[in-house]
Design a protein around this motif. Structure first.
Motif, PDB file in Angstrom:
ATOM      1  N   GLN A   2      49.868  42.692  42.558  1.00  0.00           N
ATOM      2  CA  GLN A   2      48.745  41.758  42.648  1.00  0.00           C
ATOM      3  C   GLN A   2      48.086  41.799  44.025  1.00  0.00           C
ATOM      4  O   GLN A   2      46.900  41.502  44.169  1.00  0.00           O
ATOM      5  CB  GLN A   2      49.246  40.345  42.350  1.00  0.00           C
ATOM      6  CG  GLN A   2      48.139  39.345  42.094  1.00  0.00           C
ATOM      7  CD  GLN A   2      48.677  38.002  41.647  1.00  0.00           C
ATOM      8  OE1 GLN A   2      49.735  37.572  42.084  1.00  0.00           O
ATOM      9  NE2 GLN A   2      47.977  37.335  40.759  1.00  0.00           N
ATOM     10  N   ASN A   3      48.842  42.170  45.041  1.00  0.00           N
ATOM     11  CA  ASN A   3      48.288  42.265  46.388  1.00  0.00           C
ATOM     12  C   ASN A   3      47.963  43.701  46.780  1.00  0.00           C
ATOM     13  O   ASN A   3      47.109  43.935  47.637  1.00  0.00           O
ATOM     14  CB  ASN A   3      49.280  41.672  47.385  1.00  0.00           C
ATOM     15  CG  ASN A   3      49.391  40.173  47.234  1.00  0.00           C
ATOM     16  OD1 ASN A   3      48.551  39.426  47.695  1.00  0.00           O
ATOM     17  ND2 ASN A   3      50.429  39.727  46.553  1.00  0.00           N
ATOM     18  N   LEU A   4      48.634  44.670  46.157  1.00  0.00           N
ATOM     19  CA  LEU A   4      48.317  46.068  46.427  1.00  0.00           C
ATOM     20  C   LEU A   4      46.952  46.427  45.840  1.00  0.00           C
ATOM     21  O   LEU A   4      46.191  47.196  46.439  1.00  0.00           O
ATOM     22  CB  LEU A   4      49.406  46.966  45.827  1.00  0.00           C
ATOM     23  CG  LEU A   4      49.229  48.474  46.032  1.00  0.00           C
ATOM     24  CD1 LEU A   4      49.233  48.813  47.516  1.00  0.00           C
ATOM     25  CD2 LEU A   4      50.343  49.242  45.318  1.00  0.00           C
ATOM     26  N   ALA A   5      46.620  45.836  44.688  1.00  0.00           N
ATOM     27  CA  ALA A   5      45.360  46.157  44.009  1.00  0.00           C
ATOM     28  C   ALA A   5      44.125  45.813  44.847  1.00  0.00           C
ATOM     29  O   ALA A   5      43.231  46.661  45.000  1.00  0.00           O
ATOM     30  CB  ALA A   5      45.306  45.461  42.650  1.00  0.00           C
ATOM     31  N   PRO A   6      44.009  44.592  45.423  1.00  0.00           N
ATOM     32  CA  PRO A   6      42.828  44.316  46.258  1.00  0.00           C
ATOM     33  C   PRO A   6      42.744  45.223  47.476  1.00  0.00           C
ATOM     34  O   PRO A   6      41.647  45.591  47.906  1.00  0.00           O
ATOM     35  CB  PRO A   6      43.029  42.845  46.673  1.00  0.00           C
ATOM     36  CG  PRO A   6      43.920  42.273  45.647  1.00  0.00           C
ATOM     37  CD  PRO A   6      44.830  43.381  45.238  1.00  0.00           C
ATOM     38  N   THR A   7      43.902  45.566  48.030  1.00  0.00           N
ATOM     39  CA  THR A   7      43.909  46.466  49.190  1.00  0.00           C
ATOM     40  C   THR A   7      43.346  47.828  48.809  1.00  0.00           C
ATOM     41  O   THR A   7      42.480  48.379  49.497  1.00  0.00           O
ATOM     42  CB  THR A   7      45.343  46.618  49.723  1.00  0.00           C
ATOM     43  OG1 THR A   7      45.867  45.325  50.052  1.00  0.00           O
ATOM     44  CG2 THR A   7      45.364  47.497  50.967  1.00  0.00           C
ATOM     45  N   ALA A   8      43.850  48.367  47.684  1.00  0.00           N
ATOM     46  CA  ALA A   8      43.349  49.664  47.221  1.00  0.00           C
ATOM     47  C   ALA A   8      41.879  49.564  46.830  1.00  0.00           C
ATOM     48  O   ALA A   8      41.075  50.460  47.130  1.00  0.00           O
ATOM     49  CB  ALA A   8      44.182  50.143  46.029  1.00  0.00           C
ATOM     50  N   GLY A   9      41.505  48.456  46.167  1.00  0.00           N
ATOM     51  CA  GLY A   9      40.117  48.275  45.750  1.00  0.00           C
ATOM     52  C   GLY A   9      39.156  48.220  46.926  1.00  0.00           C
ATOM     53  O   GLY A   9      38.040  48.757  46.864  1.00  0.00           O
ATOM     54  N   THR A  10      39.567  47.589  48.008  1.00  0.00           N
ATOM     55  CA  THR A  10      38.712  47.504  49.199  1.00  0.00           C
ATOM     56  C   THR A  10      38.452  48.882  49.779  1.00  0.00           C
ATOM     57  O   THR A  10      37.326  49.216  50.183  1.00  0.00           O
ATOM     58  CB  THR A  10      39.373  46.604  50.259  1.00  0.00           C
ATOM     59  OG1 THR A  10      39.564  45.300  49.708  1.00  0.00           O
ATOM     60  CG2 THR A  10      38.499  46.500  51.501  1.00  0.00           C
ATOM     61  N   TRP A  11      39.489  49.710  49.820  1.00  0.00           N
ATOM     62  CA  TRP A  11      39.316  51.058  50.380  1.00  0.00           C
ATOM     63  C   TRP A  11      38.502  51.952  49.452  1.00  0.00           C
ATOM     64  O   TRP A  11      37.760  52.822  49.906  1.00  0.00           O
ATOM     65  CB  TRP A  11      40.689  51.667  50.684  1.00  0.00           C
ATOM     66  CG  TRP A  11      41.222  51.141  51.969  1.00  0.00           C
ATOM     67  CD1 TRP A  11      41.903  49.971  52.179  1.00  0.00           C
ATOM     68  CD2 TRP A  11      41.061  51.738  53.265  1.00  0.00           C
ATOM     69  NE1 TRP A  11      42.191  49.816  53.504  1.00  0.00           N
ATOM     70  CE2 TRP A  11      41.703  50.872  54.205  1.00  0.00           C
ATOM     71  CE3 TRP A  11      40.476  52.911  53.721  1.00  0.00           C
ATOM     72  CZ2 TRP A  11      41.747  51.159  55.568  1.00  0.00           C
ATOM     73  CZ3 TRP A  11      40.532  53.197  55.084  1.00  0.00           C
ATOM     74  CH2 TRP A  11      41.152  52.327  55.985  1.00  0.00           C
ATOM     75  N   ILE A  12      38.637  51.741  48.146  1.00  0.00           N
ATOM     76  CA  ILE A  12      37.806  52.498  47.209  1.00  0.00           C
ATOM     77  C   ILE A  12      36.339  52.081  47.373  1.00  0.00           C
ATOM     78  O   ILE A  12      35.433  52.921  47.425  1.00  0.00           O
ATOM     79  CB  ILE A  12      38.275  52.269  45.758  1.00  0.00           C
ATOM     80  CG1 ILE A  12      39.648  52.909  45.540  1.00  0.00           C
ATOM     81  CG2 ILE A  12      37.264  52.840  44.760  1.00  0.00           C
ATOM     82  CD1 ILE A  12      40.267  52.590  44.192  1.00  0.00           C
TER      83      ILE A  12
END
Length: 259
Positions: A2-12
């Motif tokens: 749940q917290n890894l997804a926003p991090t990855a989404g921000t970099w994408i």
């Protein structure tokens, strides 16, 4: 996750800041592909007996858990709602905060935010694992929630005094430690106070509303706070987030089933 997804989404998203269509389509496509893959491999266990047909009112009744009959669950729900609201009041406005308060350009703010979200995300994930392990080791839940609230408040104070990107990153680290500590212990606390431990799915679904609903209300509330006094009033935003966080921590004190 749940917290890894926003991090990855921000970099994408960082790769498509100049292509607005792709900025929305690429993350959506990734989400669709992952969900389809998950559905295909999920070992779904069929029900042994078909449940009875129920009307719309019966469905609505499943969303209600009596606070009078289950006060511990109600207090835990309120605590999660308030702490999540406090977190999202700020995180929703991080980008424009950097532009208005740090005087960064859109490109600079995007770059800074991507790094800040990465630091925040790893702190959340690391502190959640550590807090969960320590909570089980000592058999205590409430002290960790108190520590999480204190860390979150300290992070907000640091943020309110931030005048450089380095101080902003420091605030992100402290906020990540605080919210991660909370997440690592709170779900364990909730499982201990479920109204019906033998049938947890419905009650956990209701509890999840305390995580998702603040994400709806926080942007509107945050925008209102920022607009007070002529706009760009981030001091009130941060003070309110700290106060809401404190109320969320206090809401866990009446819970009796756990220490």
């Amino acid at each position: 996750m749940q917290n890894l997804a926003p991090t990855a989404g921000t970099w994408i998203a960082k790769c498509f800041t100049d292509q607005m269509l792709l900025l929305f389509l690429v993350p959506s496509l990734i989400g669709i592909l992952l969900v389809v893959g998950y559905v295909m491999v999920l070992p779904d266990k069929p029900l042994e007996t078909k449940p009875p047909r129920e009307g719309f009112k019966a469905v609505l009744r499943t969303y209600w858990v009596s606070p009078r009959q289950h006060p511990d669950f109600a207090w835990a729900w309120l605590s999660r709602f308030l702490l999540t609201l406090a977190n999202w009041i700020f995180t929703t406005f991080r980008l424009i905060y950097l532009q208005h308060e740090m005087r960064l350009t859109s490109a600079e703010a995007t770059e800074t935010l991507a790094t800040g979200v990465l630091m925040y995300g790893f702190c959340v994930m690391g502190s959640a694992q550590a807090a969960g392990w320590l909570s089980d080791h000592f058999g205590r839940r409430k002290p960790f929630i108190a520590v999480a609230a204190v860390l979150f408040g300290i992070g907000m104070v640091i943020l309110s005094q931030a005048d450089t990107i380095g101080v902003f990153y420091c605030a992100e680290l402290v906020l990540g430690l605080g919210f991660g500590t909370y997440l690592g212990v709170d779900l364990a606390l909730v499982i201990d106070v479920l109204p019906d431990p033998e049938n947890p799915s419905k009650d956990l679904g209701i509890f999840n509303i305390a995580m998702s609903a603040p994400q709806i209300f926080a942007p509107a509330l945050g925008a209102l706070l920022i607009s007070l006094g002529g706009g760009h009033n981030y001091s009130i935003l941060l003070i309110t987030a700290s106060a809401v966080c404190l109320c969320g921590a206090l809401a866990i004190l009446p819970v009796r089933k756990v220490r």
